[in-house]
Structures are given as structure tokens and as C-alpha cells.
Design an enzyme around this catalytic site. Structure first.
Site, PDB file in Angstrom:
ATOM      1  CB  SER A 116      -0.966  -0.035   1.189  1.00  0.00           C
ATOM      2  OG  SER A 116      -1.976   0.941   1.062  1.00  0.00           O
ATOM      3  CD  GLU A 215      -2.768  -2.639  -4.314  1.00  0.00           C
ATOM      4  OE1 GLU A 215      -3.961  -2.766  -3.960  1.00  0.00           O
ATOM      5  OE2 GLU A 215      -1.975  -1.874  -3.742  1.00  0.00           O
ATOM      6  CG  HIS A 282      -5.421  -2.346  -0.448  1.00  0.00           C
ATOM      7  ND1 HIS A 282      -4.509  -2.008  -1.425  1.00  0.00           N
ATOM      8  CD2 HIS A 282      -5.125  -1.564   0.628  1.00  0.00           C
ATOM      9  CE1 HIS A 282      -3.704  -1.064  -0.961  1.00  0.00           C
ATOM     10  NE2 HIS A 282      -4.049  -0.772   0.274  1.00  0.00           N
TER      11      HIS A 282
END
Length: 307
Positions: A116, A215, A282
Site C-alpha cells: 500500500s 492495484e 488490498h
């Protein structure tokens, strides 16, 4: 590329907060999160060394930029530390990039894990010749319990063996059937919003001849469109050897008139090998990825292989 030594049972791993604060409610709640995060690492046979940033709060950040950068540098330079993992992501890692000493980091390369917002750190480690690991983090996935698939590949990420074919739990799809059927290159990338916001800075991602992984979550489709377009205009899709797309969690078209696949086809050149809907990002289950290692995507078999 330099691949850091895998961790081992009894390895000392620095637990730090490079981005958002763990103090979601108050100091007591923060300590509870840290203790649970320590416990899950101990259950893996590791010895967590909690860095000060895990307990700090500066607005929505886990301490000031200087405090968080110091924890990262202290972890790299401490000879007793075998690896580094971020307790969570959130926001703030990109603020640290000009505070880190990359000459020192190159002389003290170590296993580094997270994902992330930690994408910002991965990009710079990879572009300084060091492999790093896109993997679950203690307070966001691991302490809540992992499924068998995620746990298996996290163990291989931690202790070695993250090579060969990395199978997806999802139905992987091919974006352009007439594109070249294989592509090889160093695996790079991570979270789309972090990759996109690196453009135009000294820390811009280099995708030339690489497999670009992307992503994201909680982004409206028009925002994804804008970030993909930013990469397109910067030549990052054109430069890449191939593209691997993971999860897109809660990324809706608010008007319900366009699909993500349509945006992808508009933004990515049709001669690029592209696999999408790969189980990484995620959500769970999720694969751990060795960013910086040489990889191959195969459209015929719809597979990702670490070479």
C-alpha cells in the site's frame, strides 16, 4: 539486483510505522495494536523490535517525517536488525523519500516488507538495486488472521522460497488476446496512487523493460482513469515489458456507465502483454510478491513466475 537474505526463526525484525499512526482512538488502543502486532510476528518465530514511530502520532501520521525517517535509517544501520516490516500503511511514506540516505541503505541492505503506502519505499529500494517484498502487514491483515493461501505465501516471503510460479486464487484474465504471449523483466510497482504520484519527482518509477504490477482500493473509476492516463502520458505503459494487475477493491463507476476493463483498454497499448484480476492487493487471499526480482507473465497459461 541484490536479494536480501531471507529471515529465519529467531531473526530480529524492526516493526516500524512509516506512514499512518496506530493511534486510531487513544494511546491505550495504540499500545494494544502494537502488542497484537508483536504477538503475530512472535508466532512466526521472529523477534520484533518495536521502533518509536509505532507509538507516535503527528496529525494523521505516525510521528513527524524526521521521526519516521530516523526509524527507517536506524533499522537499516543497526547490525542486530535482520529485517524491517511496516506495522501498517495509510499515508505518509512518500514524504520521507528525501530524508533517507540511499548510500547508507545500499551498504546495509535488508529484508523489507509491507505494501500500500509502502510502495513509495519499495520503488526507491528497487531502483537502488535492492529487492523488497509486497506482503501483508501486522496490524492490517496478519493480526486479524490469514487464510491458508495468504499464510503459506507470506511464510515463503519471510523465510525463502518465493520463487517459481506464484498461483492466483482468482480467475486471471488476459486484456489483449493478440498481444505477445509472454513478457519478462524485473517486477516493479505496487499501489497505483503511489506509483502515479511519483511521476515528475526525483523518485519517479522506472518501468523500462519491467513487469509493472498495479492495484488499488477506494478510488472512484474516474480517478483510476486519471491515474492510468498519467502513467500513459508519462510513457510508463509503453516502456514496460508487460503489466500485471491485481485487486481493485471498492473502485466503482459512480454513474454506472463504464467498466474498469474499458478504461484499461483505453489506456494501455494493445501490444502489451497484460494479465489482470491477479489475487494480490488490498484484500484476502493475497499473494506476496518479490519486487525487484526477475519475473515472467504468460498469457497462454495466465501465470506469473519468478525466475
Amino acid at each position: 539486483m541484490f536479494t536480501p537474505k531471507p529471515l529465519f526463526k529467531g531473526a530480529r525484525i524492526a516493526l516500524l510505522a512509516a506512514a499512518s499512526s496506530c493511534d486510531c482512538v487513544d494511546a491505550e488502543h495504540c499500545r494494544e495494536i502494537v502488542e497484537k502486532s508483536k504477538k503475530v510476528l512472535e508466532e512466526k518465530g521472529l523477534v520484533p523490535v518495536v521502533m518509536p514511530s509505532c507509538y507516535l502520532t503527528y496529525g494523521y501520521l505516525s510521528g513527524t517525517d524526521e521521526e519516521r525517517a530516523k526509524d527507517i535509517m536506524d533499522a537499516f544501520t543497526d547490525p542486530q536488525i535482520d529485517g524491517i516490516i511496516s506495522i501498517r500503511g495509510g499515508y505518509g511514506t512518500q514524504r520521507l523519500l528525501d530524508l533517507l540516505d540511499y548510500d547508507v541503505i545500499r551498504k546495509n541492505p535488508k529484508w523489507v516488507g509491507g505494501y500500500s503506502d509502502i510502495t513509495a519505499l519499495h520503488v526507491m529500494l528497487n531502483q537502488n538495486g535492492i529487492v523488497s517484498y509486497h506482503c501483508p502487514m501486522p496490524s492490517t491483515e496478519i493480526m486479524h488472521g490469514l487464510d491458508e493461501y495468504t499464510d503459506k505465501w507470506l511464510d515463503r516471503c519471510l523465510f525463502g522460497g518465493l520463487t517459481g510460479e506464484l498461483p492466483s486464487t482468482t480467475e486471471v484474465k488476459v486484456l489483449f488476446e493478440d498481444a505477445p504471449q509472454t513478457a519478462e523483466g524485473l517486477l516493479c510497482g505496487g499501489n497505483l496512487s503511489l506509483v502515479s504520484s511519483s511521476l515528475g519527482t526525483p523518485y519517479e518509477i522506472d518501468t523500462k523493460g519491467k513487469i509493472l504490477f498495479l492495484e488499488d482500493l477506494h478510488e472512484a473509476l474516474y480517478r483510476l482513469d486519471g491515474m492510468f492516463n498519467h502513467l500513459r502520458l508519462a510513457g510508463k505503459f509503453k516502456d514496460a515489458a508487460g503489466i500485471l494487475l491485481g485487486y481493485w477493491i471498492d473502485c466503482p463507476d459512480e454513474k454506472g456507465v463504464m467498466e474498469l476493463e474499458t478504461v484499461l483498454r483505453d489506456m494501455i497499448p494493445a501490444d502489451k502483454p497484460v494479465l489482470y484480476n491477479y489475487s494480490c492487493g488490498h484484500s484476502l487471499p493475497t499473494m506476496s510478491l518479490p519486487l525487484g526480482e526477475k519475473a515472467r507473465i504468460d498469457l497462454k497459461t495466465k501465470t506469473l513466475t519468478i525466475l
